[in-house]
Enzyme design. Structure first.
Site, short mmCIF file in Angstrom:
data_model
loop_
_atom_site.label_atom_id
_atom_site.label_comp_id
_atom_site.label_asym_id
_atom_site.label_seq_id
_atom_site.Cartn_x
_atom_site.Cartn_y
_atom_site.Cartn_z
N GLU A 93 1.26 -2.02 12.76
CA GLU A 93 1.24 -3.61 12.96
C GLU A 93 1.92 -4.23 14.16
OE1 GLU A 93 3.79 -3.67 9.48
OE2 GLU A 93 1.93 -3.98 8.17
N LYS B 274 2.74 1.12 16.18
CA LYS B 274 4.38 1.14 15.37
C LYS B 274 4.11 2.54 14.30
CE LYS B 274 6.04 -1.71 11.70
NZ LYS B 274 5.98 -2.95 11.19
N GLN B 275 2.88 3.05 14.08
CA GLN B 275 2.85 4.20 13.25
C GLN B 275 1.47 4.62 13.44
OE1 GLN B 275 3.43 1.41 9.63
NE2 GLN B 275 2.10 2.67 8.74
N TRP C 75 0.79 -1.35 0.11
CA TRP C 75 0.07 -0.01 0.15
C TRP C 75 0.97 1.27 -0.04
CZ3 TRP C 75 -1.99 2.72 4.99
CH2 TRP C 75 -1.14 2.69 5.98
N ASP C 76 2.14 1.06 0.37
CA ASP C 76 2.83 2.39 0.30
C ASP C 76 2.89 2.91 -0.98
OD1 ASP C 76 3.94 0.01 1.89
OD2 ASP C 76 6.04 0.80 2.27
O1 IFM Z 1 3.77 -1.35 4.08
C1 IFM Z 1 4.66 -1.37 5.02
C2 IFM Z 1 3.88 -1.54 6.41
O2 IFM Z 1 2.97 -0.32 6.70
C3 IFM Z 1 4.83 -1.16 7.61
N1 IFM Z 1 5.76 -2.35 7.49
C4 IFM Z 1 6.61 -2.05 6.11
C5 IFM Z 1 5.71 -2.22 4.98
C6 IFM Z 1 6.42 -2.10 3.84
O3 IFM Z 1 7.21 -0.51 3.75
#
Ligand code: IFM
Length: 946
Positions: A690, A802-803, A547-548
């Protein structure tokens, strides 16, 4: 970078003998009846006598004897005129500049093609002051070859990159650039229009400081590595990646280095791999170029490194390295390497090497070819089926071992060597070699042009035919013309893509670096590939697409280069079959996009990977239950449509993506009887945060799914009004019965969305606030992620993110949430997010969110965390490849966060909130096909668009 020496051209820089040359040529032309005047004379600047005469003759056939006579006659006229030269003929500013250089101890030389240079310098009274005079007798190849300048630098005992060339002629500028030297151009702007160089009209009023400034690469456009640090090898390899959207190569050294991670990746060339299912295959190595000096291989871990500098010129897309190296027998060589991957012809890469003997004669042997013995770590992907050569050209035909893709790699060498180029047909590694003995000051120049073509290319059948008769001819091109076209193409890119930040050099460079890295990863002509989480710059995530791409990277292209955005979106259209297979495998109809996607769109997330200590295998659940990506793809599609107004694209491709994704959501939502009646839930998911898996009703996922279903109904309505035939076809194809549509509406109305209407607070998922609070003070000085410190289970059980999760939702649907909601969630979630060591995706969105909250200082802190992800390697993993999401997020943070850009139909508004020290933020974007310019200037704490 400090200036060590200055090399002046003579004519037109130190004195105006250029005028005498002109008058002498004019006299000869008049006598011979040749059409000639001042305009024609422009082309003669800096060019040798013979070349000049040939230019004047314009192809007229003249016997050699007569040529010689004409050259001698012109020289006689010229020398007669030279007799009049005195010290008074030094051009204005020269004398005082030389005094300043003397006082500062900076050596200077003359490098002039003229064979009369010494005579002229004597008459000017400066011959004895010069450290070196390089003239028409010093080397055999004259400007624009680099030899004369390299000769002067070697005699000055200064590395070429530290010698400033002061030149008034285009041929001289070419020569200096090929020599790897900085240039100060002297003369009218039109003469140097093709170059981006420091320039002045003449030397009147010039000071040492001006020369110093000309040597310093533009810090706003150049990534520089001063000195070689083996400990940063892999990080720097990532940083110095170059490419063109078809293929990219990491910044490894031509000659190799122990433990290096040499890698060239091309979009779509996947092959099977254990654990990761499939990965982009490392292509046969095109940069391979080994130099042997007096029998000793040149390498940075051998001999003695006397000078080293590398720089990536983002503006021109050039990677350059200069090295002064001493072999164990004492022979010193200056080496300059320059490479680029053509932004014009996507199959082509080019490399130039210039080697100069400095202190003693030495023999330089060169071996350069195509090294097919490459692997991804230890995994071999290529089987070489044929190879061949033809003169200076070699080729290698390879197949991937499992996916059956074919690749042709071809290379040609140009060289200034006097001896022949020899072919070595090593199996899987065709190589060209040559040997040259160099006298001190003498140079060897090599140019290598390569192409990659694969069976994925539309015109592969043509290549295939040639290969079937064991032959292949590289199209004829030369290094300089390829380079000129490449630089011009980058100029066009920056015209559309640049973001200007004034008042903050670090932020400016990081922004341009990020955009450069996105640009070189973005397919220019291919709608069946997309940008992986680590672009094409490393093996991290094996070239898989997340999804990045849709949420972080695509907005930059959608707004600045919609033609590239279309390719990235088409990839999701072409991978619908894979998404449908994933949905079906999970028992749903419709399209469920893979969390990690490659060529087919099937799920390729590994189920287990080693933990960060490499000791245990960790179960990865994202491929099973991180389902929000389906809505993220729909979001990117709608954003593209809103920005571009490209109805045809929505009709032909986007609608199907959105409607089939909605079919999936309609079935994935589970109907339940709750305390407050019927409701739909999305259970057992992972949201953007995550650290928490197997959660229920993640608010980001649920709200995006709800948005997706709402959007799908709107798209159907739009189709019925604007493209009824297509609408009907999709209704039939996807079985969008009235009952199904009514069900979607029911899900929209009753899906659980944890959003407290009284406080505005959202609950990230069921039971989030019952998790353990974290004592953040105890972790204030940590250097690891909270998951590393608390353990996977510990983080799962704690209130630590985590984010951003809710924060991301607020940004994506920003106009749907009021101030109270923003405030309540900002206050709750920002303090418990692992900003420094959690996901690299977090900081850019927090910067954007802080911009929305009008908190410029915090926005800046998050912004710089994202800006440093790769350039400073703040997470210690940049060696695995560029953090594409962070790079794209930086653009969004600047445009949506700091500038506050919002679209309202066909117009837009700005709500700037710039960091206090930013004086200006400017960028361009396209809205419905019209380019818009935003130029925010900040004065007295207020930013205004001008
Ligand atoms: O898509 C991301 C995810 O949101 C966090 N871990 C790394 C992935 C790839 O960058």
């Amino acid at each position: 970078m400090s200036l060590q020496a200055v090399i002046f051209d003579l004519d037109g820089v130190i004195t105006d003998t250029a005028e005498y040359h002109y008058l002498a040529w004019q006299k000869l032309a008049d006598e011979e009846g040749l059409p000639f005047g001042r305009a024609e004379n422009e082309a003669l600047r800096g060019v040798s006598r013979r070349e000049s005469l040939l230019l004047m003759l314009k192809g007229r056939e003249v016997a050699e004897e007569q040529l010689q006579e004409m050259m001698a006659r012109k020289n006689r006229y010229y020398q007669e005129m030279l007799g009049q030269i005195t010290a008074a003929d030094l051009l204005p500013g020269v004398s005082s500049l030389l005094d300043e250089l003397d006082a500062a101890g900076v050596a200077y030389a003359i490098a002039s093609a003229s064979r009369n240079a010494r005579d002229v310098l004597e008459r000017l009274g400066i011959l004895s002051r010069l450290a070196v005079v390089a003239d028409g007798n010093s080397v055999s190849r004259q400007k624009p070859a680099p030899d004369l300048f390299r000769f002067a630098a070697a005699r000055l005992n200064a590395p070429p990159g530290r010698c400033l060339v002061v030149e008034d002629a285009a041929a001289g500028v070419e020569a200096a650039l090929a020599a790897g030297m900085p240039v100060l151009a002297v003369g009218p702007a039109e003469r140097f229009a093709a170059y981006s160089l420091p320039r002045r009209n003449n030397l009147a009023g010039a000071h040492l400081a001006d020369l110093q400034a000309a040597v310093t690469p533009d810090p706003l456009w150049t990534v520089i590595e001063e000195g070689f640090e083996p400990g940063r090898l892999h990080h720097q390899e990532t940083i110095f990646t170059i490419g063109n959207g078809y293929f990219c190569s990491r910044g490894t050294f031509e000659e190799g280095y122990p433990g290096e991670s040499a890698l060239t990746l091309a979009h779509g060339l996947y092959d099977d791999a254990p654990i990761f299912f499939t990965e982009l295959a490392n292509l046969p190595h095109w940069l391979d170029c080994r130099l042997v000096v007096d029998g000793q291989p040149f390498r940075l871990d051998q001999g003695e490194l006397l000078h080293y500098r590398r720089r990536l010129d983002l503006q021109q897309g050039l990677l350059q390295r200069e090295v002064r190296w001493r072999a164990s027998n004492g022979a010193i060589v200056d080496l300059t390497f320059e490479r680029f991957i053509s932004y014009v012809d996507e199959h082509v890469g080019a490399l130039r090497v210039v080697a100069t003997a400095v202190n003693q004669p030495c023999q330089v042997a060169v071996w350069s070819g195509i090294n097919g013995h490459v692997a991804n770590d230890d995994l071999l992907h290529w089987r070489h089926v044929a190879q061949g050569s033809d003169g200076h050209q070699i080729w290698l035909h390879s197949h991937t071992r499992h996916s059956g893709l074919e690749l042709l790699t071809a290379a040609r060498l140009e060289s200034s060597a006097s001896g022949p180029i020899t072919v070595q047909e090593c199996p899987g590694q065709p190589t060209l070699s040559l040997v040259e003995t160099l006298q001190p000051g003498q140079s060897l120049q090599l140019g290598k042009i390569i192409t990659y073509q694969s069976s994925r290319d539309p015109d592969w059948s043509v290549i295939s035919k040639q290969l079937s008769v064991s032959s292949y001819q590289l199209p004829i091109t030369n290094y300089d013309s390829l380079k000129a076209a490449h630089i011009a193409a980058w100029q066009e890119v920056w015209e559309k893509a640049d973001v200007i930040i004034e008042g903050d050099e670090e932020a400016q460079l990081a922004m341009r670096f990020s955009l450069f890295q996105l640009q070189i990863a973005a397919p220019q002509h291919d709608g069946r590939v997309s940008i992986g989480a680590k672009t094409l710059s490393g093996l991290g995530y094996r070239g898989h697409v997340f999804w990045d791409n849709e949420i972080f990277v695509l907005p930059f292209f959608t707004y600045t280069q919609p033609e590239i955005a279309r390719n990235l979106l088409l990839y999701r259209y072409h991978t619908l079959p894979g998404a449908r297979r994933k949905a079906a495998a999970n028992g749903f109809s419709g399209a469920q996009y893979a969390w990690e996607s490659a060529d087919t769109g099937d799920e390729v997330t590994p189920s287990h990977v080693p933990d960060f200590r490499g000791q245990n295998l960790v179960r990865i659940w994202t491929g099973d239950i991180e389902i929000h990506i389906t809505a993220d793809v729909a979001y990117a599609m709608m954003q593209y449509w809103q920005v571009t107004g490209d109805d045809a694209f929505l009709r032909d491709y986007g609608a199907e993506i959105i409607l089939d994704g909605a079919c999936f959501w309609g079935e994935r939502a589970e109907l339940e009887e709750g305390e407050d009646g019927r409701r739909y839930a999305l259970r057992d998911v992972i949201g953007p945060d995550e650290y928490h898996d197997h959660v229920d009703n993640n608010v980001f996922t649920n709200r995006m799914a709800q948005w997706h279903l709402q959007t799908a109904l709107q798209v159907l309505e739009w189709l019925s009004e604007n493209a009824p035939e297509k609408g009907l076809a999709l209704v039939q194809q996807l079985e969008l019965s009235p009952a199904r549509l009514a069900h979607w509406q029911d899900v929209i109305d009753h899906l659980i969305i944890h959003h407290n209407p009284d406080t505005g607070l959202m609950t990230q998922f069921d039971g989030f606030f019952e998790l353990k609070p974290v004592d953040w003070a105890a972790y204030a000085n940590r250097a690891h992620s909270m998951q590393q410190l608390l353990g996977i289970e510990g983080a799962n059980e704690s209130q630590v993110l985590k984010q951003g999760d809710v924060i991301m939702l607020l940004c994506l649907l920003r106009d749907q949430y009021d101030r109270q909601t923003w405030q309540a969630n900002w206050d709750t979630y920002v303090p418990i997010t692992d900003h420094s060591y959690g996901s690299s995706l977090g900081p850019s969105f927090h910067a954007w969110a802080a911009g929305e909250m009008k908190r410029p200082d915090e926005a800046y802190e998050h912004f710089m965390r994202a800006a440093r992800a790769d350039l400073q390697d703040v997470r210690g993993n940049a060696g695995d490849g560029i953090h594409a999401a962070s790079a794209g997020g930086l653009w969004q943070a600047a445009v949506f966060g700091f500038a506050g850009l919002r679209l309202q139909g066909e117009s837009f508004s700005l709500k700037p909130c710039l960091p206090a020290h930013w004086r200006r933020l400017a960028f361009k974007f396209y809205l419905r096909g019209m380019q818009q310019v935003v130029d925010l200037k900040q004065e007295g704490g207020e930013a205004r668009n001008s």
